[in-house]
Every structure is written in C-alpha cells, then in structure tokens.
Design an enzyme around this catalytic site. Sequence first.
Site, PDB file in Angstrom:
ATOM      1  N   ARG A  93      -2.661  -0.779  11.048  1.00  0.00           N
ATOM      2  CA  ARG A  93      -2.216   0.619  11.124  1.00  0.00           C
ATOM      3  C   ARG A  93      -3.417   1.512  10.827  1.00  0.00           C
ATOM      4  NH1 ARG A  93       0.745   2.079   6.173  1.00  0.00           N
ATOM      5  NH2 ARG A  93      -1.157   3.263   5.814  1.00  0.00           N
ATOM      6  N   HIS A 118       0.545   6.022   6.820  1.00  0.00           N
ATOM      7  CA  HIS A 118       1.909   5.539   7.078  1.00  0.00           C
ATOM      8  C   HIS A 118       2.718   6.605   7.809  1.00  0.00           C
ATOM      9  CE1 HIS A 118       5.865   3.845   6.602  1.00  0.00           C
ATOM     10  NE2 HIS A 118       6.255   4.967   6.022  1.00  0.00           N
ATOM     11  N   TYR A 167      -5.231   3.961  -1.538  1.00  0.00           N
ATOM     12  CA  TYR A 167      -4.965   2.518  -1.646  1.00  0.00           C
ATOM     13  C   TYR A 167      -5.787   1.632  -0.698  1.00  0.00           C
ATOM     14  CZ  TYR A 167      -1.739   3.699   2.205  1.00  0.00           C
ATOM     15  OH  TYR A 167      -1.194   4.166   3.380  1.00  0.00           O
TER      16      TYR A 167
HETATM   17  C1  LIG Z   1      15.868  -0.125   3.075  1.00  0.00           C
HETATM   18  C2  LIG Z   1      14.643   0.725   2.958  1.00  0.00           C
HETATM   19  N1  LIG Z   1      13.798   0.547   1.930  1.00  0.00           N
HETATM   20  C3  LIG Z   1      12.691   1.301   1.823  1.00  0.00           C
HETATM   21  C4  LIG Z   1      12.423   2.264   2.746  1.00  0.00           C
HETATM   22  C5  LIG Z   1      11.178   3.126   2.623  1.00  0.00           C
HETATM   23  N2  LIG Z   1      10.178   2.712   3.606  1.00  0.00           N
HETATM   24  C6  LIG Z   1      10.076   3.369   4.787  1.00  0.00           C
HETATM   25  S1  LIG Z   1       8.910   2.694   5.771  1.00  0.00           S
HETATM   26  C7  LIG Z   1       8.511   1.518   4.622  1.00  0.00           C
HETATM   27  C8  LIG Z   1       7.439   0.495   4.908  1.00  0.00           C
HETATM   28  C9  LIG Z   1       7.787  -0.431   6.027  1.00  0.00           C
HETATM   29  O1  LIG Z   1       6.664  -1.208   6.364  1.00  0.00           O
HETATM   30  P1  LIG Z   1       6.630  -2.078   7.650  1.00  0.00           P
HETATM   31  O2  LIG Z   1       7.957  -2.673   7.932  1.00  0.00           O
HETATM   32  O3  LIG Z   1       5.484  -3.011   7.509  1.00  0.00           O
HETATM   33  O4  LIG Z   1       6.358  -1.042   8.844  1.00  0.00           O
HETATM   34  P2  LIG Z   1       5.090  -0.121   9.109  1.00  0.00           P
HETATM   35  O5  LIG Z   1       5.367   1.206   8.455  1.00  0.00           O
HETATM   36  O6  LIG Z   1       3.910  -0.796   8.540  1.00  0.00           O
HETATM   37  O7  LIG Z   1       5.017   0.054  10.582  1.00  0.00           O
HETATM   38  C10 LIG Z   1       9.284   1.670   3.472  1.00  0.00           C
HETATM   39  C11 LIG Z   1       9.178   0.826   2.282  1.00  0.00           C
HETATM   40  C12 LIG Z   1      13.349   2.437   3.812  1.00  0.00           C
HETATM   41  N3  LIG Z   1      13.152   3.329   4.783  1.00  0.00           N
HETATM   42  N4  LIG Z   1      14.435   1.642   3.906  1.00  0.00           N
END
Ligand SMILES: Cc1ncc(C[n+]2csc(CCOP(=O)(O)OP(=O)(O)O)c2C)c(N)n1
Length: 392
Positions: free
Chosen positions: A280, A284, A293
């Site tokens: 990425r 985020h 980080y």
């Molecule tokens: C059930 C839930 N827990 C926490 C979150 C908060 N949250 C949103 S995106 C994210 C990270 C997800 O990472 P990943 O699946 O690796 O996708 P990326 O953003 O790296 O594309 C988190 C923890 C959420 N939206 N839903």
Amino acid sequence: MSKATLNTDTVHRVGFLDKASLHIPILRILQADGTTYETAVLPVIDEALAIKIYDTCVFTRVLDERMLGAQRQGRISFYMTCTGEEAAIVGSVAALDQEDVILAQYREHAALRYRGFTTEQFMNQMFSNEKDLGKGRQMPIHYGCAALNYQTISSPLATQIPQATGVGYSLKMQGKRNVAVCYFGEGAASEGDFHAGLNMAAVLKCPVIFFCRNNGYAISTPTEEQFAGNGIASRGVGYGMHTIRVDGNDMLAVLAATQQARAYAIEHNAPVLIEAMTYRLGAHSSSDDPSGYRSKEEEAKWQQHDPVKRFKLWLINKGWLAEADDAQRYEKYREEVLAAVKVAEKLPIPMLDEIIEDVYDKPTPALKKQLSDLKEHIKKYPQSYPKSAGRL
Ligand SMILES: Cc1ncc(C[n+]2csc(CCOP(=O)(O)OP(=O)(O)O)c2C)c(N)n1
Ligand SMILES: [Mg+2]
C-alpha cells in the site's frame, strides 16, 4: 475433503510440521525492465485488453490523486487510494466475465472503473448528491452498482467473505457459468468471517475466487504483527482449496493466475484462493498518516516496484504504447475528473424521504416512524442542519 484424500502413511518418531513445511512460490512473469522471464507462460492478452488495463490504471491514479486533494480542500469528507495495488486489482478484474459478481472490501474502485463505472458516477457517490446510486446514505468510496454486478461496499471488515460464498453457491444453484469474486485485505483475513466463509465455500463446493491483497499493513499494523503463519495462502491449502501466491505488482502474473483460477472454479464448482503480494504505497485513508509507523526508506523501496510503470514498460516493448502519448492520457483524465467534480458538488442532496427506501421491499412501520421523527427533529433545530437538509 473426503477421507480418501487424507494421508494414511505412518511414522514412528515424533516430528512436527511447521510453516516452512509448506513451500509456496510466488508467480512472477514480468521483470522490472518490462521484459518477461524466458520460461514464463503468458496470460491470454491482446493489444485491446492490454490498453484497457493500462487506461484503467491511469484513470485510477488520477482519480486517487485528485480526490485525495479534494478531501484535503474539504470538498469531500473521506477518501481512500489504491496506489501501488493497481496490478492486483485491474489484473484480476480483467480476467473476469462481466456477469461474475464482485464483492469488494473498499480499495478496489479500479475494478469498478474497469467494468464501466463513469467518472460522473464516481463523483455522484463521493458528493452524496441526488444522482448517487446509493442515495447519499454511505460515506465516500462505498460504491455499489447492480448493473455492473458490483455489490455495495460495507465498512465492517470481512462481511463480504461469507456473503461471497453465498453468492457463489447461488450461481451454482442457478446453473450459471459464473463466479463470485471476493476481494479482501490480509488484515480482514484475521476476522472469523474469513474462516467461516472459506470453509463453507470449500465444503459446499462454491465457485468463488477469494482474492487477498496482501499489502503489508492493516492500517498501522504490519503483517508480522498480524499473524505468525505462512501468509494467507497457507490457509487456503488448509481448507482444501486450490491456492496460488502471486507477485501482486506484476500485471501479467495476476492476470494469468486469475484467468486460470476462474476456469478451474467454473469447471470444478470449487473455490480458489489467490494471495497477491503487494504494498500500500499511500496512507490507509485520508484520516491516516503513515509517517508514524513506517519509514520513508521502506516506501521508497516499494516505489521502485511500481506496478503501473512495470506494465507500461512491457507495453512500450510490445510497441502497443508510445511514451510520447502518456502525458496526454494523464492530462485528459485530470481534466475529466476536475470537470466532473465541479458538476457533482453543485447538485442537490437526495430527498429525505429516500433515506428509508430500498432497505426492505417496502418501508416498515418502524422505518416510517423513524423518518417522521427525523423530520420533526430537523424542523425543531433547523439551525443545526445545512439548508439542504430541508429537502423534505
Ligand atoms: C470489523 C472491523 N474491525 C475494524 C475495522 C477498522 N478497520 C478498517 S480498515 C482496517 C484495516 C484492514 O486492513 P486490510 O484488510 O489489510 O486492508 P487494507 O486497508 O490494507 O487494504 C481496520 C482495522 C473495521 N472497519 N471493521
Ligand atoms: Mg492490508
């Protein structure tokens, strides 16, 4: 998995398996200089497909750059880019049939564009105006489009995974030769829904492609702090699923893997897991600052593996693209995006009555009551709401 597929041989000394017992190579076809490996087996691709893929990447880069800027100017409330992950997303969607149903996470708008979502439709959603297909009820980037077989994004992570299994099951029951395609991040793969969804798909033999974008982070948490196993691919094998790990920054590798995954899923009515190793490059979301980080050096290292540049070099080598025309392609989309922003931000928001439509077949008494309470509330405190909220 039938009993017959379990090993029956025995050993007579204690010996444990560990994560290295499973050797998972990474499929790579395209080299950094835009040439392909001598022994590589290329995907099915012609000039028209290659240019459509590249054009989608350029549009997405421009959209991401401009809309992150629009968020910074306070014109939209939120944004997420997919910069650095374009090959994973576009390379995979390009292997699909338009009737294959996509269930995405939130970083896959390039797939929606590839299917034909217009610049105007993107803007209407982000500005929550009266032309937004979701009628202004979602945060920006939570797109959905029934006509393009793209299920609406939901913020809670991993909910789309068991849903994709259900969609795959339904496609099988209807006798359609189509698959459900489920995109998710490696972070979402830590949710219980991931395990339930994959196990059900394997046991019920559902034609689903589970496509994991392993981009190194779940917001600020690096993969080393998310799981101790051999990535996400090892889990697919654990569920008895055809599995492959690919270089997610290699357009041709992603395309080849997804073309074959789709053919297998349809022929065998079975799920396939693809783990695309990528990075990425952006934050985020517009609410995040990665400098807290990760290092600039780490980001710079990955900049050198830019998937769009690598694919562009291949196109130039093939004689399908001229470097001289590239700047013009970017400029065309910059103008198009800017013009669409100017139109979309001036359109009124949807009528308040629409807020309870499409939730159920007909609005329930409870929803109707909530709507009339909301109207009373807005009338009572008009100073707390923008004038446009008066579209009652
Ligand atoms: C059930 C839930 N827990 C926490 C979150 C908060 N949250 C949103 S995106 C994210 C990270 C997800 O990472 P990943 O699946 O690796 O996708 P990326 O953003 O790296 O594309 C988190 C923890 C959420 N939206 N839903
Ligand atoms: Mg991630």
